[in-house]
Design an enzyme around this catalytic site. Structure first.
Site, PDB file in Angstrom:
ATOM      1  N   HIS A  41      62.799  -2.311  43.157  1.00 25.58           N
ATOM      2  CA  HIS A  41      62.682  -1.586  41.883  1.00 25.58           C
ATOM      3  C   HIS A  41      62.200  -0.155  42.106  1.00 25.58           C
ATOM      4  O   HIS A  41      61.647   0.174  43.149  1.00 25.58           O
ATOM      5  CB  HIS A  41      61.727  -2.308  40.929  1.00 25.58           C
ATOM      6  CG  HIS A  41      60.291  -2.349  41.396  1.00 25.58           C
ATOM      7  ND1 HIS A  41      59.859  -3.157  42.422  1.00 25.58           N
ATOM      8  CD2 HIS A  41      59.202  -1.672  40.966  1.00 25.58           C
ATOM      9  CE1 HIS A  41      58.563  -2.989  42.611  1.00 25.58           C
ATOM     10  NE2 HIS A  41      58.134  -2.084  41.748  1.00 25.58           N
TER      11      HIS A  41
ATOM     12  N   ASP B  83      59.639   2.432  39.774  1.00 27.42           N
ATOM     13  CA  ASP B  83      58.583   2.065  38.829  1.00 27.42           C
ATOM     14  C   ASP B  83      58.961   2.307  37.366  1.00 27.42           C
ATOM     15  O   ASP B  83      59.420   3.391  36.988  1.00 27.42           O
ATOM     16  CB  ASP B  83      57.281   2.798  39.197  1.00 27.42           C
ATOM     17  CG  ASP B  83      56.651   2.168  40.431  1.00 27.42           C
ATOM     18  OD1 ASP B  83      56.733   0.934  40.570  1.00 27.42           O
ATOM     19  OD2 ASP B  83      56.086   2.905  41.254  1.00 27.42           O
TER      20      ASP B  83
ATOM     21  N   HIS C 205      61.537   0.406  45.931  1.00 29.16           N
ATOM     22  CA  HIS C 205      60.565  -0.270  46.794  1.00 29.16           C
ATOM     23  C   HIS C 205      60.464  -1.748  46.457  1.00 29.16           C
ATOM     24  O   HIS C 205      60.947  -2.206  45.406  1.00 29.16           O
ATOM     25  CB  HIS C 205      59.206   0.421  46.737  1.00 29.16           C
ATOM     26  CG  HIS C 205      58.586   0.469  45.378  1.00 29.16           C
ATOM     27  ND1 HIS C 205      59.039   1.314  44.385  1.00 29.16           N
ATOM     28  CD2 HIS C 205      57.560  -0.220  44.826  1.00 29.16           C
ATOM     29  CE1 HIS C 205      58.309   1.157  43.301  1.00 29.16           C
ATOM     30  NE2 HIS C 205      57.413   0.218  43.531  1.00 29.16           N
TER      31      HIS C 205
ATOM     32  N   ARG D 168      47.281   1.971  41.976  1.00 27.23           N
ATOM     33  CA  ARG D 168      48.448   2.866  41.914  1.00 27.23           C
ATOM     34  C   ARG D 168      48.318   3.903  40.804  1.00 27.23           C
ATOM     35  O   ARG D 168      48.083   3.541  39.650  1.00 27.23           O
ATOM     36  CB  ARG D 168      49.721   2.039  41.692  1.00 27.23           C
ATOM     37  CG  ARG D 168      50.998   2.830  41.936  1.00 27.23           C
ATOM     38  CD  ARG D 168      52.224   2.021  41.628  1.00 27.23           C
ATOM     39  NE  ARG D 168      52.488   1.990  40.194  1.00 27.23           N
ATOM     40  CZ  ARG D 168      53.321   1.138  39.587  1.00 27.23           C
ATOM     41  NH1 ARG D 168      53.977   0.241  40.314  1.00 27.23           N
ATOM     42  NH2 ARG D 168      53.503   1.185  38.291  1.00 27.23           N
TER      43      ARG D 168
END
Ligand code: SIN
Length: 257
Positions: free
Chosen positions: A101, A103, A233, A248
């Site tokens: 995906h 983000d 990622h 994150r």
């Protein structure tokens, strides 16, 4: 040479994606070093730093150098810092990041840059992989590039839905990248989910060929930063019930075009 004018030397991590920097303290970064790090991010898609002892405030301050921060629409933030997403081991069956995906592409303006800080790591495992979507685009046949050119895809999750171009142009570098993913992209616009599935599956397999990928084995204090406009990622969950905690920060992106 003074620190203000030194030249940093990023080291490549694989043939086509990712570099790492030594001798950088992200909590104490001058504008000259920041500019070189940003250039490396735009060119290589993923940048790794080691031994970073960043407070939550410093983590956010580093993110803010790229632009205003994004807050996740649904998931929990770190206490007192809603802009820092807390990613914890939730058990393999409940994890939402073990899928290719970019983000939060269910948003109209998904995050541009993500900055992930390793806080607690399992004894081994819990690697993260990234795949170069500029090359994924370049490797498509001319016929398929032309077919995908005008197409848009529907991305949804967390009660949000957005329609984005299948091929996007990076707003800063002008590079073109494939922009569909297995986490959020449900179907092509105007085409049913069932009809979309085979092409979507083929594109994601194409986009994650091993030589387009870098796989990072984390050490405590590592920071990985990536550009969601040109890489996807995948968080590998191979550590059972062991603890893994990552923080994150994401930067607000533009509407993909
Ligand atoms: C993410 O998908 O942003 C998290 C990746 C990871 O936890 O390795």
């Amino acid at each position: 040479m003074s620190l203000a004018s030194r030249t940093l030397h990023p080291r490549k991590l694989s043939g086509f994606i990712g570099v790492e920097f030594d001798d950088v303290d992200l909590g104490d970064l001058n504008d000259h070093d920041f500019a070189q790090i940003k250039d490396a991010l735009l060119e290589h898609g993923v940048v790794i730093f080691h031994h970073q002892d960043l407070s939550s405030a410093a983590h956010k301050a580093f993110g803010e150098r790229f632009g205003p921060l994004h807050t996740h629409p649904a998931a929990q933030g770190v206490e007192g810092h809603p802009e820092i997403l807390l990613l914890r081991n939730r058990g393999k069956e409940r994890t939402i990041t073990e899928v290719w995906h970019s983000d939060v592409t269910c948003e109209q303006r998904p995050p541009s840059v993500s900055i992930l800080h390793a806080r607690v790591l399992p004894e081994c495992g819990g690697d993260t992989m990234w795949a170069n979507q500029y090359l994924a685009y370049e490797r498509l046949s001319e016929g398929l590039k032309q077919m995908l050119e005008g197409m848009r895809a529907v991305h949804s999750a967390f009660g949000l839905e957005a329609v984005h171009p299948v091929i996007r142009t990076h707003p800063e570098s002008g590079r073109r990248a494939l922009f569909v993913n297995a986490g959020f992209t449900r179907r092509f616009d105007g085409i049913s989910t069932a009809e979309s599935a085979p092409l979507l599956k083929m594109l994601i397999e194409h986009a994650t060929q091993p030589d387009l990928c870098y796989r990072h084995r984390w050490s405590p204090g590592d920071i990985a930063m990536w550009d969601n406009r040109g890489v996807m990622h995948f968080a590998v969950h191979d550590y059972g019930d062991q603890e893994r905690e990552m923080h994150r920060v994401t930067v607000q992106g533009d509407e993909p075009r």
